[in-house]
Design an enzyme around this catalytic site. Structure first.
Site, PDB file in Angstrom:
ATOM      1  N   TRP A   1       0.845  -1.204   0.000  1.00 19.53           N
ATOM      2  CA  TRP A   1       0.000   0.000   0.000  1.00 19.53           C
ATOM      3  C   TRP A   1       0.878   1.250   0.000  1.00 19.53           C
ATOM      4  CZ3 TRP A   1      -4.690  -0.937  -1.378  1.00 19.53           C
ATOM      5  CH2 TRP A   1      -5.637   0.093  -1.369  1.00 19.53           C
TER       6      TRP A   1
ATOM      7  N   ASP B   1      -0.038  11.215  -0.092  1.00 21.33           N
ATOM      8  CA  ASP B   1      -1.097  12.222  -0.007  1.00 21.33           C
ATOM      9  C   ASP B   1      -2.454  11.573   0.275  1.00 21.33           C
ATOM     10  OD1 ASP B   1      -1.298  10.997  -2.555  1.00 21.33           O
ATOM     11  OD2 ASP B   1      -2.406  12.726  -3.308  1.00 21.33           O
TER      12      ASP B   1
ATOM     13  N   GLU C   1      -3.493   8.793  -1.795  1.00 21.96           N
ATOM     14  CA  GLU C   1      -2.636   7.608  -1.649  1.00 21.96           C
ATOM     15  C   GLU C   1      -1.770   7.342  -2.869  1.00 21.96           C
ATOM     16  OE1 GLU C   1      -6.119   4.818  -0.556  1.00 21.96           O
ATOM     17  OE2 GLU C   1      -4.886   4.922   1.248  1.00 21.96           O
ATOM     18  N   GLU C   2      -1.376   8.378  -3.567  1.00 24.40           N
ATOM     19  CA  GLU C   2      -0.625   8.167  -4.806  1.00 24.40           C
ATOM     20  C   GLU C   2       0.749   8.825  -4.821  1.00 24.40           C
ATOM     21  OE1 GLU C   2      -3.465   9.775  -7.519  1.00 24.40           O
ATOM     22  OE2 GLU C   2      -4.601   7.895  -7.668  1.00 24.40           O
TER      23      GLU C   2
ATOM     24  N   GLU D   1     -18.610   6.716  -4.960  1.00 26.41           N
ATOM     25  CA  GLU D   1     -17.404   7.544  -4.896  1.00 26.41           C
ATOM     26  C   GLU D   1     -17.374   8.539  -6.058  1.00 26.41           C
ATOM     27  OE1 GLU D   1     -13.446   5.858  -6.144  1.00 26.41           O
ATOM     28  OE2 GLU D   1     -13.005   6.156  -4.014  1.00 26.41           O
TER      29      GLU D   1
END
Ligand SMILES: *[C@@H]1O[C@H](CO)[C@@H](O)[C@H](O)[C@H]1NC(C)=O
Ligand SMILES: *[C@@H]1O[C@H](CO)[C@@H](O)[C@H](O)[C@H]1NC(C)=O
Ligand SMILES: *[C@@H]1O[C@H](CO)[C@@H](O)[C@H](O)[C@H]1NC(C)=O
Ligand SMILES: *[C@@H]1O[C@H](CO)[C@@H](O)[C@H](O)[C@H]1NC(C)=O
Ligand SMILES: *[C@@H]1O[C@H](CO)[C@@H](O)[C@H](O)[C@H]1NC(C)=O
Ligand SMILES: *[C@@H]1O[C@H](CO)[C@@H](O)[C@H](O)[C@H]1NC(C)=O
Ligand SMILES: *[C@@H]1O[C@H](CO)[C@@H](O)[C@H](O)[C@H]1NC(C)=O
Ligand SMILES: *[C@@H]1O[C@H](CO)[C@@H](O)[C@H](O)[C@H]1NC(C)=O
Ligand SMILES: *[C@@H]1O[C@H](CO)[C@@H](O)[C@H](O)[C@H]1NC(C)=O
Length: 572
Positions: free
Chosen positions: A139, A195, A198-199, A423
């Site tokens: 992750w 961030d 998550e990238e 989403e």
């Protein structure tokens, strides 16, 4: 194309019609969103089966994508919404859920995970299984906004409890969780992490803004609870975080560069969400904390919204000053890059917050930085201060309110009739996409609606900060290492230490560190050395300027992740 009509012709008859349609939407969607949110909280939420008590799942979706986890960030933002509902007396039934969250986070903080243990960086772990065990797959970790956001959410509850005469519960149950999160934040704010999407692994505006807020209100709470050493350690970092926050501004193009890495434009909902998350009505339009009505935040809002006008087909045909569907950032390729509900709601919420503050200040300012934002609504408007009695103020604020409503109208158009919020909504058709029933989507609608009603939360102290002249970093956690050297000396001779790291003077003899002879013949010195660091060192004798080194080899040591250490050496 209802919203096209209403938004594009807002200055004609359309505005009133849009207002009515947004009111209608909210009258059914707010209750649907609250229900959708509660369905995603264990143990009894109807869509959160398997989740332990107080665990807020991201979405019940288990495939394409699998979001049946609890993210520290998402859960904290949702908890903040719950406390907003509870503390504003909109829902008194939430107390058990709030206490369950406190208990669940108390457990979760102690779960060892791939980012570390509670004392070695594990609080930066982004997500966990819903049964409160660690998620061990690959992750983007660590993510350093989570602890700060959780602290802010809990501080809000703590402040409510204190003002309602329940300091003992705060001291015994809430503060210990907040303290661990703030200690982590104070130690690690100046280190890279992923961030909020998550990238990108760098520094991120949203993360820094969340850290500033958490440390500041945390120091205030610590002082209130008599936790003076915590308060002073947070206070020591606040000017540095505050200073660093300013560095994200791009003065040439007038927007916030949301990440220091990633190779993108930097136009990103990151900065819009930061502005609404750190909104403090008592700070007015303060620009250094990026308040929603500050000139920089407004210029940034325009740059952000404009970046989506041409890339989603559902935005085509709209006037260049109309509200449109917005997503995370224009370069997004996740699910081929689409608008998100929560970012579209955030675009509205920032403007509602701004309107609330202008109303309370009785004026609005237009500067050269915010001029282009305001000219969207009145092309001939110029810089200056417009008091609420002026016609310019009236027409601008009314147009901005309609513009804000326009974002809700877009989301309304693409919300299915049962009120479910996924989403994303697809950029060509507007069809809901990706994770169904995203908890954060629901929370974002609830907070946007509260902002639209003029609701403001207690101040976090944004107006009481002092910007230092120069920015100082923080190399992170240290270990207090005590060096004990057993060395007999002659009169006039002293024992010093020097070594391979800055904290040990980079092998300098002139700047070497003097040990104390209080326990002669054992000479002692405690030095704060960066955690998890290997270094070499030696002791030296100095007598009237003449230096004698210990014999080879160099001594070596590696610090642990935290705490303290004692080394016993004998002169050789
Ligand atoms: C917790 O959930 C994870 C993921 O679903 C599962 O692999 C694990 O066995 C569960 N652990 C316990 C103790 O229930
Ligand atoms: C304080 O709050 C806790 C948590 O909600 C509750 O269990 C306790 O009864 C409260 N105590 C008082 C005195 O209100
Ligand atoms: C750490 O802080 C310094 C001073 O503000 C800044 O120049 C640097 O970019 C920061 N680094 C990270 C990773 O936050
Ligand atoms: C994130 O960036 C930091 C600093 O550049 C680096 O040390 C770390 O290994 C990176 N993490 C990942 C998972 O790429
Ligand atoms: C407008 O700017 C002036 C001068 O900088 C400031 O004193 C005032 O507080 C500002 N008012 C608003 C509403 O931002
Ligand atoms: C210091 O070293 C001397 C000589 O090796 C030894 O006799 C003495 O016990 C040591 N003292 C301490 C406190 O370790
Ligand atoms: C040690 O070296 C570093 C890197 O060159 C430098 O920044 C630092 O000031 C030096 N420290 C001392 C005590 O000489
Ligand atoms: C210390 O050294 C200086 C210069 O080498 C010398 O003049 C002086 O006498 C010395 N002092 C003692 C106490 O040895
Ligand atoms: C000890 O460290 C210094 C500085 O790096 C180096 O010059 C020296 O060769 C080292 N000594 C030994 C015996 O390795």
């Amino acid at each position: 194309m209802r919203s096209l009509l209403f938004a594009a012709f807002c200055f004609a008859a359309g505005c009133t019609a849009q207002l009515a349609s947004v009111d209608t939407y909210l009258s059914t969607e707010v209750p649907a969103a609250k229900a959708g949110l509660l369905a995603n909280i264990g143990p009894s939420g109807s869509k959160s089966s398997g989740a332990k008590a107080g665990v807020i799942i991201a979405s019940p979706s288990t495939s394409n994508p699998d979001y049946l986890y609890t993210w520290t960030r998402d859960a904290a933002l949702v908890f903040k919404t719950l406390t907003q509902l509870y503390a504003s007396s909109q829902d008194a039934t939430l107390r058990t859920t709030l206490d369950d969250y406190v208990a669940a986070q108390t457990t979760l903080q102690q779960v060892s995970n791939p980012s570390g243990t509670v004392s070695t960086g594990g609080l930066g772990e982004p997500k966990f299984n819903v049964n409160l065990t660690a998620f061990t797959g690959a992750w983007g970790r660590p993510q350093r906004d989570g602890p700060a956001l959780r602290a802010t959410a809990l501080i809000q509850y703590a402040n409510w409890l204190i003002s309602n005469g329940n300091t003992s519960y705060v001291t015994s149950k809430v503060w210990p969780v907040v303290k661990l999160d703030l200690d982590y934040t104070a130690n690690y704010w100046n280190q890279s992490g992923f961030d909020l999407w998550e990238e990108v692994n760098s520094s991120s505006f949203f993360t820094t803004a969340a850290q500033l807020r958490a440390l500041h209100e945390g120091a205030t709470l610590a002082t209130k609870l008599g936790q003076t050493s915590s308060a002073s350690s947070y206070n020591a970092q606040i000017p540095n975080v505050y200073c660093f926050l300013q560095s994200y501004w791009n003065p040439t193009d007038k927007y916030v560069t949301s990440n220091t890495g990633g190779g993108r434009s930097g136009k990103d909902a990151n900065s819009i969400i930061a502005s609404i998350h750190t909104f403090d009505a008592a700070a007015g339009c303060d620009v250094t904390t990026f308040q929603p009505c500050s000139d920089k935040a407004l210029a940034n809002h325009k740059a952000y919204v404009d970046s989506f006008r041409s890339i989603y087909s559902i935005n085509s045909g709209f006037a260049s000053n109309a509200a449109v569907a917005t997503g995370r950032y224009p370069e997004d390729v996740y699910y081929d890059g689409n608008p998100w509900y929560l970012t579209t709601f955030a675009a509205a919420e920032q403007l509602y917050d701004a309107l609330t503050v202008w109303k309370s200040l009785g004026a609005l300012n237009i500067t050269s930085t915010s001029l282009a934002f305001f000219q969207q609504f009145s092309p001939s408007v110029t810089t200056g201060t417009y008091s609420s009695s002026s016609s310019t103020y009236t027409s601008l604020t009314s147009a901005i309110r309609n513009y804000a409503d326009g974002f809700l109208a877009i989301a309304a158009e693409y919300t299915p009739s049962n009120g479910a919020l996924a989403e994303q909504y697809e950029k060509k058709s507007g069809t809901p996409l990706s994770a169904a029933d995203l908890t954060w989507s629901y929370a974002a609608l609830v907070t946007a609606n509260n902002a639209r009603s003029g609701y403001t939360q207690a101040s976090w102290g944004a107006s009481g900060l002092t910007l230092p002249g120069t920015c100082v970093g923080n190399s992170g956690p240290t270990v207090a290492v005590t060096f004990n050297e057993n060395a007999s000396t002659v009169f006039g001779e002293n024992i010093y230490i020097t070594g391979s790291i800055d904290a040990l003077s980079n092998w300098s003899t002139g700047d070497s560190l003097l040990l104390s002879s209080a326990n002669y013949p054992v000479w002692s010195l405690t030095v704060n050395i960066p955690a998890s660091t290997s270094f070499e060192y030696k002791y030296i004798r100095i007598n009237n300027g003449s230096v004698t080194w210990e014999s080879d080899p160099n001594r070596s040591y590696t610090t642990g992740a935290s705490g303290s250490a004692t080394i016993g050496d004998t002169w050789r």
